[in-house]
Design an enzyme around this catalytic site. Structure first.
Site, short mmCIF file in Angstrom:
data_model
loop_
_atom_site.label_atom_id
_atom_site.label_comp_id
_atom_site.label_asym_id
_atom_site.label_seq_id
_atom_site.Cartn_x
_atom_site.Cartn_y
_atom_site.Cartn_z
N ARG A 33 20.01 9.74 -25.05
CA ARG A 33 19.82 8.32 -25.38
C ARG A 33 18.55 8.13 -26.21
O ARG A 33 18.52 7.35 -27.17
CB ARG A 33 19.72 7.46 -24.12
CG ARG A 33 20.86 7.61 -23.15
CD ARG A 33 22.10 6.80 -23.52
NE ARG A 33 23.13 7.01 -22.51
CZ ARG A 33 24.14 7.88 -22.61
NH1 ARG A 33 24.30 8.60 -23.71
NH2 ARG A 33 25.01 8.02 -21.63
N GLU A 178 32.24 7.18 -7.09
CA GLU A 178 32.57 7.06 -8.52
C GLU A 178 33.47 8.19 -9.00
O GLU A 178 32.98 9.24 -9.40
CB GLU A 178 31.28 7.03 -9.37
CG GLU A 178 31.58 6.85 -10.86
CD GLU A 178 30.34 6.81 -11.75
OE1 GLU A 178 29.24 7.10 -11.26
OE2 GLU A 178 30.50 6.52 -12.95
N LYS A 220 33.33 2.72 -7.63
CA LYS A 220 32.90 2.58 -9.03
C LYS A 220 33.89 3.32 -9.92
O LYS A 220 33.77 4.53 -10.16
CB LYS A 220 31.48 3.16 -9.20
CG LYS A 220 30.98 3.13 -10.64
CD LYS A 220 29.48 3.32 -10.74
CE LYS A 220 29.04 3.42 -12.19
NZ LYS A 220 27.59 3.28 -12.34
N SER A 262 30.86 1.50 -17.46
CA SER A 262 31.25 1.03 -18.80
C SER A 262 31.85 2.16 -19.64
O SER A 262 32.70 1.89 -20.50
CB SER A 262 30.07 0.37 -19.53
OG SER A 262 28.97 1.21 -19.70
N GLY A 263 31.43 3.39 -19.42
CA GLY A 263 32.13 4.55 -19.98
C GLY A 263 32.20 4.67 -21.48
O GLY A 263 33.10 5.33 -22.01
N GLY A 264 31.27 4.03 -22.20
CA GLY A 264 31.26 4.17 -23.65
C GLY A 264 31.98 3.05 -24.38
O GLY A 264 32.08 3.06 -25.61
N SER A 291 28.69 -2.00 -12.77
CA SER A 291 27.59 -1.07 -12.49
C SER A 291 27.40 -0.30 -13.79
O SER A 291 27.71 0.88 -13.88
CB SER A 291 27.96 -0.14 -11.33
OG SER A 291 26.96 0.85 -11.16
N ARG A 294 25.28 2.31 -20.02
CA ARG A 294 25.16 2.06 -21.47
C ARG A 294 25.35 0.60 -21.85
O ARG A 294 24.60 0.07 -22.66
CB ARG A 294 26.18 2.94 -22.22
CG ARG A 294 25.73 4.36 -22.36
CD ARG A 294 26.86 5.28 -22.71
NE ARG A 294 27.71 5.56 -21.56
CZ ARG A 294 28.75 6.38 -21.56
NH1 ARG A 294 29.09 7.00 -22.68
NH2 ARG A 294 29.45 6.60 -20.47
P1 13P Z 1 28.09 3.94 -18.08
O1 13P Z 1 28.22 2.47 -17.75
O2 13P Z 1 27.21 4.21 -19.27
O3 13P Z 1 29.41 4.63 -18.09
O4 13P Z 1 27.25 4.58 -16.88
C1 13P Z 1 27.57 4.23 -15.60
C2 13P Z 1 27.29 5.36 -14.72
O5 13P Z 1 26.52 5.24 -13.79
C3 13P Z 1 27.98 6.63 -14.96
O6 13P Z 1 27.78 7.48 -13.87
#
Ligand code: 13P
Length: 344
Positions: A33, A178, A220, A262-264, A291, A294
Site C-alpha cells: 500500500r 473470515e 466476515k 471490500s476485497g478490491g 469491515s 482498502r
Molecule cells: P479489504 O476490505 O481491503 O478486503 O480488507 C479487509 C480485510 O480485513 C481482509 O482480511
C-alpha cells in the site's frame, strides 16, 4: 467463556450506523500500500499513518471497532497514549488480527491454508491484556475453473477457522470468522454463488461441531459477484439479491452480524452494494455491515502521501468514507452524497 460479554461485544461491533475499520495489514501488505503512494514502509511511517486514522475526530460516530496488526497494538499515538487506549477514548473497540497468513496447503497444487493455531491461546491472552476484545482470522479461497477451490481446501480452512473461533471465545474474545472467496478471475456470479455457499456451509458445520457460540461471533464474508475479469458484469441490485439469497440459505439467524470485506472493489462500489442490500428492506436476521480495509483507507492514503502536512486532508478523506458506509448501513446512501462538502 463469558457468553454475556461476548454477545454484548458482538452486538456493539454491529451497532446501528457503525462498522469496522480493518487496519490490520501485515508488514508485507502495508508495504504494498505504501509503495503505491511512494512512501517508505518504516516503523515510524506505519505508526504515523495509523495515528492519523485512529485520532480522526468523530471517527467513533461511524466506526465501532478497529482491527489492529501485532506491531500496531503495541504502538502509541504522538502523545504516548497506546493505540488501544486511543481507540477506547474514541468509543471504538480494539481488535487484533491473529492469523499468520495463507501458506501452501500440502498436496494441493497451489491452494492455501491459513496458519497460526500453534500458541494461539497464549497470544490471545496477551492481546487481551493489551486491550483487544475481538479478533480476526482470514482464510483465502480462489476460484479457478470448475474444480478450484477444492473441497480439501474449503474444509481444511473451515476447520482452522473453527479452531481459532473456539479458542477466541474460550479467551472471552469475539471471533470474526473470515472465509474470503477472492473476487479475482473470470468466473460468473453463479459460480461465485456456488463456491461461497459451499464454503459457508462448511464453515458453519465446523463452527457447530467445535461448539462455537453463534451469538458471540461475527461473519466476515465476500459479497457474491462476478470475477473482476468476467465478460458479464451485473448491477449492484443483482449482487445484493444474490448475496442475500446465499446467506439466507447458509448463515444461521443466531449470528448477530455479517461484516463484509471490500476485497478490491472500488470505494464507491463497496459502499453502493452494501447500501443496495440494506435498501432491499428484507426482514433479515443479521445486521449487514462493513469491515473494510482498502475501501475505507484508499482515499486517505492517497491524500496523505506520507506527509505530515496532509494529515488533515487524509483524516477528512477517511471520515468521509466512514460516513458514506454508515449511510449504506441504513440504505440511505446516494452517490450524490460523494460530492457533499466534508468536515472532519
Ligand atoms: P479489504 O476490505 O481491503 O478486503 O480488507 C479487509 C480485510 O480485513 C481482509 O482480511
Amino acid at each position: 467463556m463469558d457468553k454475556h460479554k461476548l454477545h454484548e461485544t458482538a452486538k456493539a461491533l454491529v451497532a446501528e450506523g457503525k462498522g469496522i475499520l480493518a487496519a490490520d495489514e501485515s508488514s508485507g501488505t502495508i508495504k504494498k500500500r505504501f509503495d503505491a503512494i511512494g512512501v517508505e514502509s518504516t516503523e515510524e511511517n506505519r505508526r504515523a499513518y495509523r495515528d492519523l486514522l485512529f485520532t480522526t475526530e468523530g471517527a467513533g460516530d461511524y466506526i465501532s471497532g478497529v482491527i489492529l496488526f501485532d506491531e500496531t497494538i503495541r504502538q502509541s499515538a504522538e502523545d504516548g497514549t497506546p493505540f488501544p487506549k486511543v481507540l477506547e477514548q474514541q468509543g471504538i473497540i480494539p481488535g487484533i488480527k491473529v492469523d499468520q497468513g495463507a501458506k501452501p496447503l500440502a498436496l494441493a497444487g497451489g491452494e492455501t491454508v491459513t496458519e497460526g493455531l500453534d500458541g494461539l491461546r497464549e497470544r490471545l491472552e496477551e492481546y487481551r491484556g493489551l486491550g483487544a476484545r475481538f479478533a480476526k482470522w482470514r482464510a483465502v479461497l480462489s476460484i479457478d475453473g470448475d474444480h478450484i477451490p477444492s473441497d480439501y481446501a474449503i474444509w481444511t480452512n473451515a476447520h482452522a477457522l473453527a479452531r481459532y473461533a473456539a479458542l477466541s471465545q474460550d479467551e472471552d474474545i469475539v471471533p470474526i470468522v473470515e472465509p474470503e472467496v477472492l473476487m479475482d478471475g473470470t468466473h460468473t456470479i453463479d459460480r461465485a454463488y456456488s463456491v461461497t455457499s459451499r464454503t459457508l456451509q462448511a464453515v458453519f458445520t465446523e463452527l457447530y461441531d467445535q461448539r462455537v457460540d453463534f451469538e458471540g461471533m461475527l461473519l466476515k464474508p465476500n459479497m457474491v459477484l462476478p470475477g473482476y475479469d468476467a465478460a458479464e458484469q451485473v448491477s449492484h441490485e443483482e449482487i445484493a439479491q444474490t448475496t442475500i439469497t446465499c446467506f439466507k440459505r447458509t448463515v444461521p439467524a443466531a449470528v448477530p452480524g455479517v461484516v463484509f470485506l471490500s476485497g478490491g472493489q472500488s470505494d464507491e462500489d463497496a459502499t453502493a452494494r452494501l447500501n443496495a442490500m440494506n435498501a432491499l428492506g428484507a426482514d433479515l436476521p443479521w445486521q449487514l455491515s462493513f469491515s473494510y480495509g482498502r475501501a475505507l483507507q484508499a482515499a486517505a492514503q492517497k491524500a496523505w502521501g506520507g506527509s505530515a502536512e496532509n494529515r488533515d486532508a487524509a483524516q477528512r478523506a477517511f471520515y468521509h468514507r466512514a460516513k458514506m458506509n454508515s449511510a449504506a448501513r441504513t440504505g440511505s446512501y446516494a452517490p450524490e452524497m460523494e460530492r457533499e462538502a466534508v468536515t472532519a
